[in-house]
Scaffold this motif. Structure first.
Motif, PDB file in Angstrom:
ATOM      1  N   ILE A  36      -7.908  22.069 -25.260  1.00  0.00           N
ATOM      2  CA  ILE A  36      -8.061  21.233 -26.457  1.00  0.00           C
ATOM      3  C   ILE A  36      -7.113  21.758 -27.542  1.00  0.00           C
ATOM      4  N   PRO A  37      -6.251  20.897 -28.073  1.00  0.00           N
ATOM      5  CA  PRO A  37      -5.242  21.381 -29.031  1.00  0.00           C
ATOM      6  C   PRO A  37      -5.835  22.155 -30.218  1.00  0.00           C
ATOM      7  N   GLY A  38      -6.972  21.697 -30.741  1.00  0.00           N
ATOM      8  CA  GLY A  38      -7.553  22.359 -31.909  1.00  0.00           C
ATOM      9  C   GLY A  38      -7.933  23.804 -31.639  1.00  0.00           C
ATOM     10  N   PHE A  39      -8.271  24.123 -30.376  1.00  0.00           N
ATOM     11  CA  PHE A  39      -8.659  25.483 -30.023  1.00  0.00           C
ATOM     12  C   PHE A  39      -7.444  26.402 -29.890  1.00  0.00           C
ATOM     13  N   GLN A  40      -6.245  25.808 -29.946  1.00  0.00           N
ATOM     14  CA  GLN A  40      -5.028  26.613 -29.812  1.00  0.00           C
ATOM     15  C   GLN A  40      -4.341  26.822 -31.162  1.00  0.00           C
ATOM     16  N   GLU A  41      -5.030  26.403 -32.226  1.00  0.00           N
ATOM     17  CA  GLU A  41      -4.476  26.583 -33.563  1.00  0.00           C
ATOM     18  C   GLU A  41      -5.219  27.705 -34.284  1.00  0.00           C
ATOM     19  N   LEU A 118     -11.242  35.147 -15.289  1.00  0.00           N
ATOM     20  CA  LEU A 118     -11.146  34.597 -16.649  1.00  0.00           C
ATOM     21  C   LEU A 118      -9.963  35.212 -17.398  1.00  0.00           C
ATOM     22  N   VAL A 119      -9.797  36.519 -17.260  1.00  0.00           N
ATOM     23  CA  VAL A 119      -8.686  37.187 -17.938  1.00  0.00           C
ATOM     24  C   VAL A 119      -7.354  36.756 -17.331  1.00  0.00           C
ATOM     25  N   GLY A 120      -7.281  36.766 -15.981  1.00  0.00           N
ATOM     26  CA  GLY A 120      -6.016  36.470 -15.313  1.00  0.00           C
ATOM     27  C   GLY A 120      -5.578  35.025 -15.473  1.00  0.00           C
ATOM     28  N   LEU A 121      -6.474  34.079 -15.145  1.00  0.00           N
ATOM     29  CA  LEU A 121      -6.095  32.669 -15.244  1.00  0.00           C
ATOM     30  C   LEU A 121      -5.992  32.215 -16.697  1.00  0.00           C
ATOM     31  N   GLY A 122      -6.789  32.826 -17.566  1.00  0.00           N
ATOM     32  CA  GLY A 122      -6.647  32.514 -18.994  1.00  0.00           C
ATOM     33  C   GLY A 122      -5.264  32.875 -19.492  1.00  0.00           C
ATOM     34  N   ASN A 123      -4.761  33.991 -19.000  1.00  0.00           N
ATOM     35  CA  ASN A 123      -3.409  34.419 -19.383  1.00  0.00           C
ATOM     36  C   ASN A 123      -2.339  33.511 -18.779  1.00  0.00           C
ATOM     37  N   LEU A 124      -2.474  33.204 -17.483  1.00  0.00           N
ATOM     38  CA  LEU A 124      -1.453  32.415 -16.795  1.00  0.00           C
ATOM     39  C   LEU A 124      -1.427  30.963 -17.260  1.00  0.00           C
ATOM     40  N   VAL A 125      -2.593  30.361 -17.431  1.00  0.00           N
ATOM     41  CA  VAL A 125      -2.663  28.920 -17.732  1.00  0.00           C
ATOM     42  C   VAL A 125      -2.610  28.638 -19.234  1.00  0.00           C
ATOM     43  N   LEU A 126      -3.344  29.438 -20.013  1.00  0.00           N
ATOM     44  CA  LEU A 126      -3.458  29.148 -21.448  1.00  0.00           C
ATOM     45  C   LEU A 126      -2.661  30.109 -22.321  1.00  0.00           C
ATOM     46  N   GLY A 127      -2.118  31.161 -21.714  1.00  0.00           N
ATOM     47  CA  GLY A 127      -1.387  32.128 -22.519  1.00  0.00           C
ATOM     48  C   GLY A 127      -2.281  33.037 -23.332  1.00  0.00           C
ATOM     49  N   VAL A 128      -3.549  33.181 -22.895  1.00  0.00           N
ATOM     50  CA  VAL A 128      -4.470  34.087 -23.584  1.00  0.00           C
ATOM     51  C   VAL A 128      -4.043  35.523 -23.303  1.00  0.00           C
ATOM     52  N   ALA A 129      -3.843  36.303 -24.341  1.00  0.00           N
ATOM     53  CA  ALA A 129      -3.429  37.689 -24.155  1.00  0.00           C
ATOM     54  C   ALA A 129      -4.517  38.477 -23.447  1.00  0.00           C
ATOM     55  N   ALA A 130      -4.112  39.398 -22.584  1.00  0.00           N
ATOM     56  CA  ALA A 130      -5.086  40.265 -21.915  1.00  0.00           C
ATOM     57  C   ALA A 130      -5.710  41.208 -22.947  1.00  0.00           C
TER      58      ALA A 130
END
Length: 244
Positions: A36-41, A118-130
């Motif tokens: 969701i775009p709002g969650f990435q701001e 959650l950590v790995g795919l969050g990083n790969l797909v959403l760019g969530v920092a480890a």
């Protein structure tokens, strides 16, 4: 002990509904809500962080751990007691305590896998920092999981039957989710609710994960609350648990 853990793991996987729920539901929610775009701001209410930076992934870790500990584990253990498995084991050289330990080990393994995904795919797909404070994150995960599984063992000790055990867990789980900031970030909760949450295990668990994920040390109060919960629930579960 290893053979017991392996045997319980095989039985565990015959009914994969609980592990699948603990792994796929949080992962699907993270990837779905995280897109969701709002969650990435950047959100001023979160100190300029994005929701997907720590708030959303940590809450998904909490969903995985708490659902396994407070609904999955008690249901299985009370089911063993109802079916006489624990009573029969108590008459053999194999202590039923080993079975309890094997169950906890297998449940913790599932939530560890879920957290790694959650950590790995969050990083790969959403760019969530480890997590930036890796040792702190792992330490908090172990301590927080132990505190929540302690509650699960206590539920298994007092639940009258296998059907009631998950219900009792759910009754406790949802208020704890709220106080941990599952639906409303803790920063936006009323002061009283936030303060109450500070002294219950799930909110300190979530906040300490967020702190270490962002690279900060966990707050001492939160570590103390989790450690005390491990001690108290462990003692009570040991005193109250019935083998038959």
């Amino acid at each position: 002990m290893n053979k017991m853990i392996l045997t319980e793991a095989k039985l565990f996987l015959r009914d994969p509904s609980s592990p699948i729920f603990a792994i796929l539901l949080p992962l699907g929610l993270l990837l779905g809500l995280g897109s969701i775009p709002g969650f990435q701001e950047a959100d001023p209410s979160l100190g300029g962080q994005r929701v997907i930076d720590t708030q959303l992934p940590v809450m998904m870790v909490i969903v995985s751990v708490v659902s396994m500990a407070m609904t999955g584990l008690p249901g299985v253990l009370v089911g063993y007691r109802e079916s006489g498995v624990l009573r029969r084991m108590s008459t053999t050289p194999v202590s039923p305590v080993r079975l309890l330990v094997a169950q906890v080990v297998n449940n913790v393994a599932v939530v560890a896998v879920a957290t790694a995904l959650l950590v790995g795919l969050g990083n790969l797909v959403l760019g969530v920092a480890a997590p930036k404070n890796v040792l702190g994150f792992v330490g908090v995960f172990v301590l927080g999981s132990a505190s929540v599984f302690g509650i699960g063992l206590l539920i298994a000790a007092v639940a009258p039957n296998a059907k009631a055990a998950p219900g009792i867990g759910s009754l406790l789980m949802f208020p704890l989710f709220f106080l941990a900031g599952m639906w409303i970030p803790r920063e936006l909760l009323p002061d009283l609710a936030r303060r109450i949450g500070d002294f219950l295990p799930v909110a300190p668990f979530g906040q300490a994960l967020r702190d270490t994920w962002a690279g900060h040390p966990p707050q001492p109060l939160h570590l103390v609350v989790m450690a005390v919960t491990v001690l108290v629930t462990g003692v009570l579960a040991a005193r109250l648990f019935r083998w038959e």
